[in-house]
Design a protein around this motif. Structure first.
Motif, PDB file in Angstrom:
ATOM      1  N   HIS A 282     -10.038  -8.717  11.084  1.00  0.00           N
ATOM      2  CA  HIS A 282      -9.491  -8.537  12.197  1.00  0.00           C
ATOM      3  C   HIS A 282      -8.429  -9.320  13.063  1.00  0.00           C
ATOM      4  N   PHE A 283      -7.625 -10.411  12.212  1.00  0.00           N
ATOM      5  CA  PHE A 283      -6.729 -11.415  12.798  1.00  0.00           C
ATOM      6  C   PHE A 283      -5.720 -10.480  13.321  1.00  0.00           C
ATOM      7  N   ALA A 284      -5.399 -10.740  14.374  1.00  0.00           N
ATOM      8  CA  ALA A 284      -4.491 -10.124  15.138  1.00  0.00           C
ATOM      9  C   ALA A 284      -2.946 -10.590  14.748  1.00  0.00           C
ATOM     10  N   PHE A 285      -2.774 -11.924  14.152  1.00  0.00           N
ATOM     11  CA  PHE A 285      -1.615 -12.445  13.783  1.00  0.00           C
ATOM     12  C   PHE A 285      -1.206 -12.210  12.213  1.00  0.00           C
ATOM     13  N   PHE A 286      -2.245 -12.362  11.543  1.00  0.00           N
ATOM     14  CA  PHE A 286      -2.063 -12.374   9.866  1.00  0.00           C
ATOM     15  C   PHE A 286      -1.304 -11.310   9.466  1.00  0.00           C
ATOM     16  N   PRO A 287      -1.807 -10.054   9.616  1.00  0.00           N
ATOM     17  CA  PRO A 287      -0.977  -8.813   9.153  1.00  0.00           C
ATOM     18  C   PRO A 287       0.499  -8.938   9.357  1.00  0.00           C
ATOM     19  N   HIS A 288       0.845  -9.372  10.713  1.00  0.00           N
ATOM     20  CA  HIS A 288       2.362  -9.150  11.112  1.00  0.00           C
ATOM     21  C   HIS A 288       2.950 -10.226  10.539  1.00  0.00           C
ATOM     22  N   VAL A 289       2.470 -11.661  10.712  1.00  0.00           N
ATOM     23  CA  VAL A 289       3.406 -12.649   9.873  1.00  0.00           C
ATOM     24  C   VAL A 289       3.423 -12.676   8.596  1.00  0.00           C
ATOM     25  N   PHE A 290       2.376 -12.158   8.087  1.00  0.00           N
ATOM     26  CA  PHE A 290       2.483 -12.207   6.397  1.00  0.00           C
ATOM     27  C   PHE A 290       3.413 -11.164   5.980  1.00  0.00           C
ATOM     28  N   ASN A 291       3.309 -10.044   6.855  1.00  0.00           N
ATOM     29  CA  ASN A 291       4.320  -8.794   6.377  1.00  0.00           C
ATOM     30  C   ASN A 291       5.702  -9.349   6.477  1.00  0.00           C
ATOM     31  N   ALA A 292       5.820  -9.912   7.689  1.00  0.00           N
ATOM     32  CA  ALA A 292       7.375 -10.391   7.977  1.00  0.00           C
ATOM     33  C   ALA A 292       7.726 -11.351   6.936  1.00  0.00           C
ATOM     34  N   ALA A 293       7.003 -12.171   6.515  1.00  0.00           N
ATOM     35  CA  ALA A 293       7.303 -13.179   5.482  1.00  0.00           C
ATOM     36  C   ALA A 293       7.880 -12.528   4.194  1.00  0.00           C
ATOM     37  N   ILE A 294       6.807 -11.456   3.654  1.00  0.00           N
ATOM     38  CA  ILE A 294       7.112 -10.856   2.571  1.00  0.00           C
ATOM     39  C   ILE A 294       8.405  -9.892   2.602  1.00  0.00           C
ATOM     40  N   ILE A 295       8.671  -9.537   3.742  1.00  0.00           N
ATOM     41  CA  ILE A 295       9.785  -8.474   3.900  1.00  0.00           C
ATOM     42  C   ILE A 295      11.186  -9.426   3.843  1.00  0.00           C
ATOM     43  N   LEU A 296      11.135 -10.635   4.444  1.00  0.00           N
ATOM     44  CA  LEU A 296      12.374 -11.525   4.376  1.00  0.00           C
ATOM     45  C   LEU A 296      12.425 -11.988   2.857  1.00  0.00           C
ATOM     46  N   ALA A 297      11.250 -12.513   2.223  1.00  0.00           N
ATOM     47  CA  ALA A 297      11.393 -12.777   0.888  1.00  0.00           C
ATOM     48  C   ALA A 297      11.837 -11.884   0.019  1.00  0.00           C
ATOM     49  N   GLY A 298      11.427 -10.684   0.233  1.00  0.00           N
ATOM     50  CA  GLY A 298      11.893  -9.342  -0.674  1.00  0.00           C
ATOM     51  C   GLY A 298      13.219  -8.983  -0.404  1.00  0.00           C
ATOM     52  N   PHE A 299      13.579  -9.101   0.489  1.00  0.00           N
ATOM     53  CA  PHE A 299      15.134  -8.889   1.079  1.00  0.00           C
ATOM     54  C   PHE A 299      16.123  -9.687   0.428  1.00  0.00           C
ATOM     55  N   SER A 300      15.591 -11.147   0.392  1.00  0.00           N
ATOM     56  CA  SER A 300      16.443 -12.098  -0.387  1.00  0.00           C
ATOM     57  C   SER A 300      16.509 -12.006  -1.624  1.00  0.00           C
ATOM     58  N   THR A 301      15.554 -11.547  -2.269  1.00  0.00           N
ATOM     59  CA  THR A 301      15.359 -11.535  -3.831  1.00  0.00           C
ATOM     60  C   THR A 301      16.073 -10.143  -4.241  1.00  0.00           C
ATOM     61  N   MET A 302      16.146  -9.163  -3.492  1.00  0.00           N
ATOM     62  CA  MET A 302      16.816  -8.047  -3.815  1.00  0.00           C
ATOM     63  C   MET A 302      18.453  -7.961  -3.503  1.00  0.00           C
TER      64      MET A 302
END
Length: 452
Positions: A282-302
């Motif tokens: 139940h980390f309040a920060f991890f899902p949001h930070v990790f999700n944002a990082a993946i979205i940024l990275a995924g957008f760059s590769t796309m």
């Protein structure tokens, strides 16, 4: 990294200036994408903890491809790279098929990235339709390409660091959790103690998972093209070995921790396996930070893929393997190849429409089809190298092993009902390209050669 970079010297004619370790780092940062962050979830679902072995086997097959391509590129650097080598080894039909297969695979990869980004975005907005997110990301990506942002390369490097840092962050937190350094009485499934626990979906499930492990290494063929930019071309194999060792360590440790911490049935394609693994803390920060990082990275590769298919189609048009219309550029818009970009945009629209019609299984279908088409090209690379390069017996045996692993990954998709459709989609694409190549051979290229 899932985009095309033409090989050859720089525009000013200078030789390469990369050290082997720089190429290794570029490869690590650019290869990691949503194919690993989200695609690995499907791999875990179809096989369980044994996904770790899938990644190790895929790494071996990937090295075979990289090593052979690096050798061909260093020996004879050419615009069009592996398409050129296919042409050189087997004739124009092979170069044509290779180029268009790669273009189609990248279109599917963009569709896969779009769907992944949309799925991840619904983490915050669960009621927003998948196609709406896909449309938004597609428009943003097209805007980036049209504006020709000069700082895009630097942004790509930053985003490569972000997604690598996200995995490292997970490894550190997960390791702390496993060793009991975090508060909370959470019990983990732990190491499997039997073949049934290691292969909960049976050996067919393990067979089916290979395609997703290979998909996580997708883009390695483009790093092979960059081998000619090395100061010492003979360092290319060493750069590839170090790069793959680092990738395997990152992949195996992170995936291993994920399946150690969460039960097999807990993983879902709606979120990254790393978020699932830490869910009970139940980390309040991890899902949001990790999700944002993946979205940024995924957008760059796309977006990079969109740049890539646009560039590749221009290369095909210049070589006569696509209508000359697609080689035209608008000087007023920073040499923008508008016709080529327009065709890629149509491919994006098709992906969005498909996401609208089949929101349930579309990510699995597109990811599977894109992965198989990539492996078709990898097979082209290995077969071309066996024809072009002088390879000793040991090297030939290794090349054959690479082909066997690729065949296993492709055929494994038939073992799983949920991803079988992706196999038939890729087969349909390859068949269409093959028919067109046959027609071109009989009606166009044969006449051109007779005139010549």
């Amino acid at each position: 990294m899932d985009f095309f970079i033409p090989s050859g010297k720089s525009k000013d004619g200078k030789e390469g200036n990369l050290s082997w370790w720089q190429l290794s780092l570029i490869g690590v940062g650019c290869t990691i994408g949503t194919g690993f962050f989200l695609g690995s979830t499907i791999g875990i679902k179809v096989t369980g903890p044994s996904i770790v072995f899938s990644f190790i086997l895929a790494a071996l097959g990937t090295y075979v491809v990289y090593n052979l391509l690096a050798k061909m590129t260093a020996e004879d650097p050419q615009d069009g790279s592996f398409c050129y080598y296919a042409n050189k080894a087997h004739g124009r039909w092979a170069g044509f098929s290779c180029g268009w297969n790669y273009w189609c695979s990248n279109i599917l990869i963009m569709g896969s990235q779009l769907t992944a980004l949309s799925i991840l975005s619904r983490f915050w907005f669960p009621n927003v339709p998948l196609w709406l997110f896909a449309t938004g990301y597609a428009i943003l990506s097209i805007v980036v390409v049209v504006t020709g942002n000069k700082g895009f390369d630097k942004v790509e490097n930053v985003l490569a660091i972000i997604k690598t840092a996200a995995i490292v962050m997970f490894i550190i937190i997960a390791a702390a959790a496993v060793f009991g350094w975090l508060h909370g009485n959470v019990k983990h499934p732990g190491f499997p103690h039997s073949a049934k626990e290691l292969f909960p979906e049976g050996y067919k499930g393990f067979w089916s998972s290979l395609i997703y492990a290979f998909y996580a290494y997708g883009g390695i063929e483009v790093i092979g093209l960059m081998a000619m930019r090395l100061k010492k071309k003979e360092d290319a194999p060493k750069a590839g070995i170090i790069m793959l060792i680092v990738l395997v360590i990152i992949y195996v440790i992170s995936i291993g921790l994920a399946v150690f911490m969460a039960a097999h049935g807990a993983f879902t394609e709606k979120e990254s396996p790393f978020v699932t693994a830490l869910d009970k803390y139940h980390f309040a920060f991890f899902p949001h930070v990790f999700n944002a990082a993946i979205i940024l990275a995924g957008f760059s590769t796309m977006t990079a893929s969109l740049f890539g298919v646009t560039t590749l189609l221009v290369t095909l048009a210049v070589g006569g393997d696509a209508p000359s219309l697609f080689s035209k550029k608008l000087k007023k818009f920073k040499e923008l190849p508008l016709p080529s970009l327009a065709l890629a945009t149509i491919g994006l629209i098709a992906s969005i429409v498909t996401a609208l019609l089949l929101p349930g299984k579309i990510y699995e279908y597109i990811t599977t089809a894109a992965g198989i088409l990539i492996l078709f090209n990898w097979s082209f690379i290995i077969i071309s190298a066996l024809h072009i390069l002088k390879i000793k017996l040991g090297g030939k045996m290794l090349a054959i092993l690479g082909l066997v692993l690729i065949l296993a990954a492709v055929s494994g998709t038939l073992m799983e009902k949920g991803i079988r459709m992706g196999f038939f989609v890729s087969l349909l694409v390859a068949a269409i390209i093959g028919v067109i190549a046959f027609i071109m051979e009989k009606m166009v290229w044969k006449k051109e050669s007779q005139k010549g």
